[in-house]
Enzyme design. Structure first.
Site, PDB file in Angstrom:
ATOM      1  N   CYS A  55       0.840  -1.210   0.000  1.00  0.00           N
ATOM      2  CA  CYS A  55       0.000   0.000   0.000  1.00  0.00           C
ATOM      3  C   CYS A  55       0.871   1.255   0.000  1.00  0.00           C
ATOM      4  O   CYS A  55       1.770   1.385   0.816  1.00  0.00           O
ATOM      5  CB  CYS A  55      -0.892  -0.011   1.237  1.00  0.00           C
ATOM      6  SG  CYS A  55      -1.718   1.563   1.535  1.00  0.00           S
ATOM      7  N   CYS A  58       0.412   3.229   3.542  1.00  0.00           N
ATOM      8  CA  CYS A  58       0.802   2.677   4.838  1.00  0.00           C
ATOM      9  C   CYS A  58       2.145   3.269   5.308  1.00  0.00           C
ATOM     10  O   CYS A  58       2.994   3.629   4.495  1.00  0.00           O
ATOM     11  CB  CYS A  58       0.921   1.150   4.745  1.00  0.00           C
ATOM     12  SG  CYS A  58      -0.650   0.285   5.015  1.00  0.00           S
ATOM     13  N   HIS A 118      -4.417   0.212   7.935  1.00  0.00           N
ATOM     14  CA  HIS A 118      -4.848  -0.022   6.562  1.00  0.00           C
ATOM     15  C   HIS A 118      -6.253  -0.611   6.479  1.00  0.00           C
ATOM     16  O   HIS A 118      -6.953  -0.445   5.490  1.00  0.00           O
ATOM     17  CB  HIS A 118      -3.847  -0.985   5.900  1.00  0.00           C
ATOM     18  CG  HIS A 118      -4.116  -1.253   4.452  1.00  0.00           C
ATOM     19  ND1 HIS A 118      -3.713  -0.380   3.465  1.00  0.00           N
ATOM     20  CD2 HIS A 118      -4.767  -2.269   3.826  1.00  0.00           C
ATOM     21  CE1 HIS A 118      -4.092  -0.853   2.280  1.00  0.00           C
ATOM     22  NE2 HIS A 118      -4.737  -2.001   2.473  1.00  0.00           N
ATOM     23  N   ASN A 156     -13.065  10.255  -1.063  1.00  0.00           N
ATOM     24  CA  ASN A 156     -13.743   9.302  -1.943  1.00  0.00           C
ATOM     25  C   ASN A 156     -13.589   7.952  -1.289  1.00  0.00           C
ATOM     26  O   ASN A 156     -12.470   7.495  -1.075  1.00  0.00           O
ATOM     27  CB  ASN A 156     -13.076   9.225  -3.324  1.00  0.00           C
ATOM     28  CG  ASN A 156     -13.225  10.510  -4.093  1.00  0.00           C
ATOM     29  OD1 ASN A 156     -14.245  11.196  -3.984  1.00  0.00           O
ATOM     30  ND2 ASN A 156     -12.218  10.841  -4.877  1.00  0.00           N
ATOM     31  N   SER A 164      -8.775   4.926  -5.047  1.00  0.00           N
ATOM     32  CA  SER A 164      -7.727   4.094  -5.639  1.00  0.00           C
ATOM     33  C   SER A 164      -7.161   3.114  -4.637  1.00  0.00           C
ATOM     34  O   SER A 164      -6.386   2.245  -5.008  1.00  0.00           O
ATOM     35  CB  SER A 164      -6.617   5.010  -6.151  1.00  0.00           C
ATOM     36  OG  SER A 164      -6.107   5.778  -5.071  1.00  0.00           O
ATOM     37  N   HIS A 167      -7.018   2.064   1.992  1.00  0.00           N
ATOM     38  CA  HIS A 167      -6.439   2.700   3.181  1.00  0.00           C
ATOM     39  C   HIS A 167      -7.217   3.989   3.459  1.00  0.00           C
ATOM     40  O   HIS A 167      -7.421   4.782   2.555  1.00  0.00           O
ATOM     41  CB  HIS A 167      -4.951   3.008   2.934  1.00  0.00           C
ATOM     42  CG  HIS A 167      -4.208   3.366   4.177  1.00  0.00           C
ATOM     43  ND1 HIS A 167      -3.236   2.572   4.715  1.00  0.00           N
ATOM     44  CD2 HIS A 167      -4.335   4.421   5.003  1.00  0.00           C
ATOM     45  CE1 HIS A 167      -2.764   3.124   5.814  1.00  0.00           C
ATOM     46  NE2 HIS A 167      -3.437   4.254   6.018  1.00  0.00           N
ATOM     47  N   HIS A 169      -8.247   7.400   3.713  1.00  0.00           N
ATOM     48  CA  HIS A 169      -7.567   8.641   3.333  1.00  0.00           C
ATOM     49  C   HIS A 169      -8.525   9.593   2.641  1.00  0.00           C
ATOM     50  O   HIS A 169      -9.557   9.196   2.130  1.00  0.00           O
ATOM     51  CB  HIS A 169      -6.402   8.341   2.380  1.00  0.00           C
ATOM     52  CG  HIS A 169      -6.856   7.866   1.020  1.00  0.00           C
ATOM     53  ND1 HIS A 169      -7.324   6.589   0.800  1.00  0.00           N
ATOM     54  CD2 HIS A 169      -6.946   8.506  -0.175  1.00  0.00           C
ATOM     55  CE1 HIS A 169      -7.651   6.454  -0.476  1.00  0.00           C
ATOM     56  NE2 HIS A 169      -7.456   7.597  -1.089  1.00  0.00           N
ATOM     57  N   GLN A 171      -8.537  13.669   0.423  1.00  0.00           N
ATOM     58  CA  GLN A 171      -7.716  14.542  -0.409  1.00  0.00           C
ATOM     59  C   GLN A 171      -8.082  15.991  -0.127  1.00  0.00           C
ATOM     60  O   GLN A 171      -9.166  16.289   0.363  1.00  0.00           O
ATOM     61  CB  GLN A 171      -7.990  14.273  -1.887  1.00  0.00           C
ATOM     62  CG  GLN A 171      -7.549  12.927  -2.395  1.00  0.00           C
ATOM     63  CD  GLN A 171      -7.551  12.900  -3.920  1.00  0.00           C
ATOM     64  OE1 GLN A 171      -7.081  13.834  -4.574  1.00  0.00           O
ATOM     65  NE2 GLN A 171      -8.114  11.843  -4.486  1.00  0.00           N
ATOM     66  N   HIS A 284     -17.691  22.284   2.694  1.00  0.00           N
ATOM     67  CA  HIS A 284     -17.821  23.607   2.095  1.00  0.00           C
ATOM     68  C   HIS A 284     -17.889  24.647   3.216  1.00  0.00           C
ATOM     69  O   HIS A 284     -18.700  24.504   4.135  1.00  0.00           O
ATOM     70  CB  HIS A 284     -19.118  23.715   1.277  1.00  0.00           C
ATOM     71  CG  HIS A 284     -19.061  23.049  -0.063  1.00  0.00           C
ATOM     72  ND1 HIS A 284     -20.182  22.787  -0.816  1.00  0.00           N
ATOM     73  CD2 HIS A 284     -18.000  22.626  -0.794  1.00  0.00           C
ATOM     74  CE1 HIS A 284     -19.809  22.215  -1.953  1.00  0.00           C
ATOM     75  NE2 HIS A 284     -18.501  22.097  -1.962  1.00  0.00           N
ATOM     76  N   HIS A 307     -20.636  23.436   6.063  1.00  0.00           N
ATOM     77  CA  HIS A 307     -21.447  22.215   5.952  1.00  0.00           C
ATOM     78  C   HIS A 307     -20.671  21.140   5.196  1.00  0.00           C
ATOM     79  O   HIS A 307     -19.714  21.442   4.482  1.00  0.00           O
ATOM     80  CB  HIS A 307     -22.770  22.492   5.237  1.00  0.00           C
ATOM     81  CG  HIS A 307     -22.607  23.036   3.842  1.00  0.00           C
ATOM     82  ND1 HIS A 307     -22.355  24.371   3.590  1.00  0.00           N
ATOM     83  CD2 HIS A 307     -22.645  22.432   2.631  1.00  0.00           C
ATOM     84  CE1 HIS A 307     -22.254  24.562   2.283  1.00  0.00           C
ATOM     85  NE2 HIS A 307     -22.407  23.397   1.664  1.00  0.00           N
ATOM     86  N   GLU A 328     -31.315  12.396 -16.312  1.00  0.00           N
ATOM     87  CA  GLU A 328     -30.419  13.112 -15.391  1.00  0.00           C
ATOM     88  C   GLU A 328     -29.317  13.866 -16.133  1.00  0.00           C
ATOM     89  O   GLU A 328     -28.927  14.954 -15.747  1.00  0.00           O
ATOM     90  CB  GLU A 328     -29.750  12.131 -14.415  1.00  0.00           C
ATOM     91  CG  GLU A 328     -30.620  11.725 -13.250  1.00  0.00           C
ATOM     92  CD  GLU A 328     -31.447  10.492 -13.527  1.00  0.00           C
ATOM     93  OE1 GLU A 328     -31.605  10.119 -14.709  1.00  0.00           O
ATOM     94  OE2 GLU A 328     -31.933   9.900 -12.547  1.00  0.00           O
TER      95      GLU A 328
HETATM   96  P1  H2U Z   1      -8.046   8.579  -4.240  1.00  0.00           P
HETATM   97  O1  H2U Z   1      -8.071   7.198  -3.680  1.00  0.00           O
HETATM   98  O2  H2U Z   1      -9.238   9.421  -3.792  1.00  0.00           O
HETATM   99  O3  H2U Z   1      -7.844   8.592  -5.721  1.00  0.00           O
HETATM  100  O4  H2U Z   1      -6.768   9.328  -3.622  1.00  0.00           O
HETATM  101  C1  H2U Z   1      -5.488   8.807  -3.731  1.00  0.00           C
HETATM  102  C2  H2U Z   1      -4.547   9.878  -4.247  1.00  0.00           C
HETATM  103  O5  H2U Z   1      -3.220   9.479  -3.960  1.00  0.00           O
HETATM  104  C3  H2U Z   1      -4.615  10.077  -5.750  1.00  0.00           C
HETATM  105  O6  H2U Z   1      -5.033  11.399  -6.023  1.00  0.00           O
HETATM  106  C4  H2U Z   1      -2.357   9.941  -4.964  1.00  0.00           C
HETATM  107  C5  H2U Z   1      -3.179   9.844  -6.230  1.00  0.00           C
HETATM  108  O7  H2U Z   1      -2.779  10.841  -7.143  1.00  0.00           O
HETATM  109  N1  H2U Z   1      -1.150   9.131  -4.950  1.00  0.00           N
HETATM  110  C6  H2U Z   1       0.054   9.722  -4.596  1.00  0.00           C
HETATM  111  O8  H2U Z   1       0.098  10.929  -4.380  1.00  0.00           O
HETATM  112  N2  H2U Z   1       1.182   8.948  -4.486  1.00  0.00           N
HETATM  113  C7  H2U Z   1       1.206   7.606  -4.741  1.00  0.00           C
HETATM  114  O9  H2U Z   1       2.219   6.972  -4.571  1.00  0.00           O
HETATM  115  C8  H2U Z   1       0.004   6.936  -5.257  1.00  0.00           C
HETATM  116  C9  H2U Z   1      -1.274   7.734  -5.262  1.00  0.00           C
HETATM  117 ZN    ZN Z   2      -2.283   1.005   3.770  1.00  0.00          ZN
END
Ligand code: H2U
Ligand code: ZN
Length: 355
Positions: A55, A58, A118, A156, A164, A167, A169, A171, A284, A307, A328
């Site tokens: 990961c 991690c 994780h 997300n 993606s 773990h 997280h 943004q 926001h 909010h 939609e």
């Molecule tokens: P998401 O799971 O919401 O996509 O957020 C993960 C973010 O982590 C994604 O925007 C970044 C991706 O660009 N990322 C890194 O900055 N470094 C990495 O090694 C892999 C993913």
């Molecule tokens: Zn992890």
């Protein structure tokens, strides 16, 4: 065919208006009875370890950008290795046609790890863990808000929402201009305060606490509702009851209480279809940037109320989601289940009750 022509909001199609975004949603409650032969996926249930050596979030692991994460024990922030916004992006050259317009943008993107664990989702965090996340949001909003006009903090969750990595997280995308949706909210909140003398969402939170039909969970300082104008089936709006313009302005008691609210609302979503509920969630608040506390070209930001929007896509089960397609995409968003029905279903499944 006999038709009863007295309007029944639980039976008859109608349109609801969103005073915050200016949008409209078509509500078609009679359609909840229609048969369903659409997509049926099998839920991906995988056991996850507390630490995953592959990961990139991690502690102690290498990221794709070549950096190595420290052995962090609480929360951890780093600049996104694939940032969508750059602090030094050059201004575009002049357009040569009015139909081909563009504007420059500068900003930065960060990834925020909510925990070294994780295997946990936010819905599984304890109160102390959630308080750490709230503290992280407050600190990031404060720091990035000194430089950038808009600081979009979001999470997300789940593959369905394009996350993606499992773990836990979120943004942050911070930029020098208001994106389209916050700009619309800015406009509508300003007009509401001008006409009604009270901030829109302060009035709305009080109204919902009084009516109760759409309340999903409530604490002393916060309320979570399926808003009157919800587009997504189980969409939520989280609001403080006091007028709070920006995240860092939350008092210690409001922060603890927000962690409590999240500790009820997120497990409630998971309980609905007995699955880790995917969503996009984000905050926001009033615009920021250099001198944001003083009057700017748009006046002070008293019309703003902090909010969070929670947009979960699931409709009928762990695998059947709402698709924003057809009408939609071409007309306006539509829903079958009413927001009142959605709120009642969430209250019904709330682990340990909703208060
Ligand atoms: P998401 O799971 O919401 O996509 O957020 C993960 C973010 O982590 C994604 O925007 C970044 C991706 O660009 N990322 C890194 O900055 N470094 C990495 O090694 C892999 C993913
Ligand atoms: Zn992890």
């Amino acid at each position: 065919m006999d038709r009863d022509l007295t309007f029944d909001p639980t039976e008859h199609p109608h349109r609801r208006h969103d005073p915050l975004s200016g949008g409209t949603v078509l509500v078609s409650p009679h359609r909840t009875k229609r048969p369903w032969q659409g997509r049926q996926e099998t839920p991906a249930t995988t056991e996850r370890p507390a630490y995953d050596p592959t990961c990139y979030l991690c502690p102690g692991n290498d990221r794709a950008g070549g950096e190595t994460n420290p052995a962090y024990e609480g929360t951890y922030v780093f600049t996104n290795d694939f940032a969508a916004l750059l602090p030094d992006a050059p201004a575009p050259t002049e357009e040569d046609h009015p139909l081909l317009q563009r504007s420059g943008v500068q900003g930065t993107c960060q990834v925020i790890c909510f925990s070294p664990r994780h295997d946990l989702t936010l819905a599984e965090f304890d109160q102390a863990g959630l308080e750490q996340v709230v503290a992280l949001w407050a600190e990031r909003a404060e720091v990035l808000g000194r430089t950038w006009r808009w600081v979009q903090m979001f999470e997300n969750k789940g593959q369905a929402m394009g996350a993606s990595n499992p773990h836990p997280h979120g943004q942050i995308w911070a930029l020098d201009t208001l994106p389209a949706l916050p700009a619309a909210e800015d406009h509508h909140q300003r007009a509401w305060l001008d006409h009604h003398g009270e901030p829109l969402l302060v009035q709305y939170a009080a109204l919902e606490r009084e009516r109760r039909e759409r309340v999903v969970a409530e604490t002393e300082h916060w309320v979570a509702v399926v808003p009157w104008w919800a587009v997504w089936p189980f969409e939520l709006l989280l609001m403080p009851t006091r007028h709070v313009k920006r995240f860092p302005e939350l008092t210690a008691a409001e922060r603890v209480d927000l962690a409590r609210l999240l500790g009820r609302v997120l497990p409630t979503l998971d309980a609905l279809f007995d699955t880790p509920f995917p969503y996009s969630m984000g905050w926001h608040g009033a615009p920021t940037g250099v001198g944001f506390e003083v009057e700017d070209e748009h006046g002070v930001h008293d019309h703003w109320q902090l909010h969070a929007h929670v947009y979960p896509p699931l409709l009928r089960s762990a695998t059947v989601r709402k698709f924003m397609v057809g009408f939609e995409m071409l007309g306006e968003p539509q829903r079958d289940l009413t927001p009142e029905q959605a709120a009642a279903r969430l209250r019904d499944v709330a682990p340990g009750g909703n208060r």
